[in-house]
Write an enzyme that holds these catalytic residues in place. Structure first.
Site, mmCIF file in Angstrom:
data_model
loop_
_atom_site.group_PDB
_atom_site.id
_atom_site.type_symbol
_atom_site.label_atom_id
_atom_site.label_comp_id
_atom_site.label_asym_id
_atom_site.label_seq_id
_atom_site.Cartn_x
_atom_site.Cartn_y
_atom_site.Cartn_z
ATOM 1 N NE ARG A 1 -1.302 -1.881 3.524
ATOM 2 C CZ ARG A 1 -0.853 -3.130 3.427
ATOM 3 N NH1 ARG A 1 -1.373 -3.951 2.556
ATOM 4 N NH2 ARG A 1 0.129 -3.560 4.185
ATOM 5 N N GLY B 1 10.662 -8.510 7.326
ATOM 6 C CA GLY B 1 12.102 -8.571 7.575
ATOM 7 C C GLY B 1 12.795 -9.670 6.788
ATOM 8 C CG ASP C 1 6.222 -5.511 8.471
ATOM 9 O OD1 ASP C 1 6.925 -6.089 9.334
ATOM 10 O OD2 ASP C 1 5.635 -6.129 7.566
ATOM 11 C CB THR C 2 7.360 -5.962 13.605
ATOM 12 O OG1 THR C 2 6.969 -7.085 12.818
ATOM 13 C CG2 THR C 2 6.966 -6.179 15.063
ATOM 14 C CG ASN D 1 8.480 -13.749 14.269
ATOM 15 O OD1 ASN D 1 8.077 -13.079 13.335
ATOM 16 N ND2 ASN D 1 9.607 -13.470 14.912
#
Length: 503
Positions: A18, A88, A247-248, A306
């Site tokens: 996005r 990642g 992104d985390t 995770n």
């Protein structure tokens, strides 16, 4: 907070990407500003199978990012900068002429099978954790690179620089090679206690340390769009900011917590449950519990785990579509709610669910092996997946509390997965605690906040968190039916114990 300029955030996920435009409304003494986000561009991120290898379609990703920049200006916006965050571990290799070598591998490619054990045999499991602080996941960059070494890949012979996914995209936009800190810590080649690349480890494995650039902190200016790229797109040469590009870590920047110590769940294809600490926690118990220490923005570390996440449901949905059964996620949730609860449970992090050819068959086999009823309908599969995830979240949160010595009143859930309200409800029920859900676009919002702090629009991260609280309402989920969930949790732990006891 000063009056805002617009910024552009690219949030690349494992299945889609996005481009979102962020603007802070002008504020006055009576009306504090709010953050307005506008989706500029959305695109699929579909991996490509080439012979027996799985790759990212990197040229397509680069083209879509370019299109997002162009479209922002075509739509009348004037972003002063952009930032890219992504999953990642994955990377590209650049030769001495500045060209990309080959097509970047996808982290679910099977070439890393057996590499965790092989690498630990070479350098020692305890040492590898002590120095990297990371959970042992088969796709970590160290295992990908070691697989290339074992295969005597000629790509490594001609490589000059190693660039992780957001840095690779930025390189082809700005011409500047850089390495962002949060992404560097996902490789298991970064020494978290020494705060630098682990060159001793690289030497032992046979990796040239010259491949790796000195990491830069989130908020650093990488450069500007190259003139040729700006001309191609018909836009000004705007700045590229190194955001918290994992992104985390971007999502954590946007968590609207009231307390300094909070628990969060970044919920999407993967679920990442963790808490923010001022420094890494590399105690042997953290290794035993298989948690990670990943670098965060603003001199922080994330102690997290995770969890396989909604990938399991996504793969079932994809499989049903291939069989001609098309369901929306809303329809699947409705079907799940009409089934008997707690009929079947799975351990979401069993590696059989990592990348199977047939996800429903793997769930069916797991249930058979553990003496449980096999799901017979799409609703029963979805019920099994969502309830199992909620129970896994409780298990991980409780283990994290033991590791940190800190208890948490509730859980902040952020990311696209919170649009599944049934999962949020189940999570509150399983934990017996409040769940605060929001915002959905947490990674993109955190990306924007780092850019706004970098350009002086916001004075601090804390000011950014207050902006998030004003701008995006939270959904609250309180626990209910605790006795049923308590019994289910005991059964879930028994099932996992059975699986782990098997030779």
């Amino acid at each position: 907070m000063s009056n805002s300029s617009a910024v552009l955030a690219f949030d690349l996920g494992a299945s889609s990407g996005r481009a979102l435009l962020g603007e802070i409304t002008a504020s006055d003494h009576d009306s504090p500003g709010i953050l307005k986000i506008t989706e500029i561009h959305r695109f699929a991120n579909t991996p490509v199978q080439m012979r027996d290898r799985l790759h990212w379609n990197f040229p397509m990703l680069l083209q879509e990012v370019k299109h997002g920049i162009r479209k922002a200006f075509q739509d009348g916006y004037r972003p002063v900068s952009y930032g890219i965050d992504s999953w990642g571990v994955d990377y590209g290799l650049i030769d001495r002429n500045g060209e990309l070598i080959g097509v970047p591998y996808h982290y679910r490619d099977l070439r890393t099978d057996g590499m965790v054990e092989e690498t630990c045999k070479q350098v020692g499991r305890e040492r590898l954790f002590q120095e990297s602080g990371l959970q042992f996941m088969p796709f970590n960059t160290i295992f990908q690179l070691n697989a290339m070494l074992k295969a005597k890949s000629p790509m490594l012979d001609i490589a000059d620089k190693f660039l992780l996914t957001p840095d690779l995209l930025n390189y082809f936009l700005t011409g500047v090679q850089a390495c962002e800190f949060t992404m560097a810590t996902t490789t298991q080649l970064y020494h978290v206690t020494e705060g630098k690349w682990n060159e001793r480890l690289m030497d032992e494995l046979g990796l040239p340390s010259s491949l790796f650039l000195e990491p830069v902190q989130p908020g650093s200016v990488i450069g500007r769009l190259q003139d040729a790229v700006a001309q191609e797109l018909g836009v000004p040469a705007i700045e590229a900011i190194a955001v918290a590009s994992h992104d985390t870590e971007s999502a954590v920047v946007a968590v609207p917590a009231n307390a300094a110590r909070f628990a969060y769940l970044v919920c999407g294809t993967w679920s990442l449950l963790g808490t923010e600490l001022p420094e890494p926690l590399v105690h042997p118990d953290v290794l035993e519990e298989d948690f990670s220490n990943e670098g965060g923005a603003y001199q922080s570390f994330q102690l997290l785990k995770n969890i396989m996440g909604l990938w399991i449901l996504q793969e079932c949905k994809r499989q049903w579509e291939n069989e001609g059964l098309k369901y929306s996620y809303a329809e699947l949730v409705e079907l799940a709610e009409g089934t008997v609860p707690f009929r079947s449970l799975i351990h979401p992090d069993d590696l059989r669910f990592m990348n199977p050819a047939d996800m429903t068959a793997e769930i069916r086999d797991y249930c058979l092996e553990t003496g449980q009823p096999v799901p017979q309908s799409a609703g029963e599969y979805v019920q099994c997946i969502l309830q199992s995830l909620a129970l896994r979240y409780r298990e991980v949160l409780e283990r994290m509390e033991v590791l940190t010595g800190h208890s948490y009143d509730g859980l902040h859930m952020v990311g696209g997965g919170i649009q599944n309200e049934l999962l949020c409800r189940y999570t509150a029920n399983a934990m017996g605690r409040t769940v605060w859900a929001g915002p959905v676009e947490a990674s993109a919002i955190g990306n924007m906040l780092v850019q706004f702090v970098a350009n002086g629009t916001l004075c601090s991260r804390e000011e950014g968190v207050e902006l998030v609280k004003r701008s995006f309402p939270l959904a609250w989920y309180e626990p209910e039916s605790s006795e049923d969930w308590e019994a289910a949790f005991l059964r879930y732990k028994s099932l996992i114990g059975q699986q782990q006891a098997q030779p």
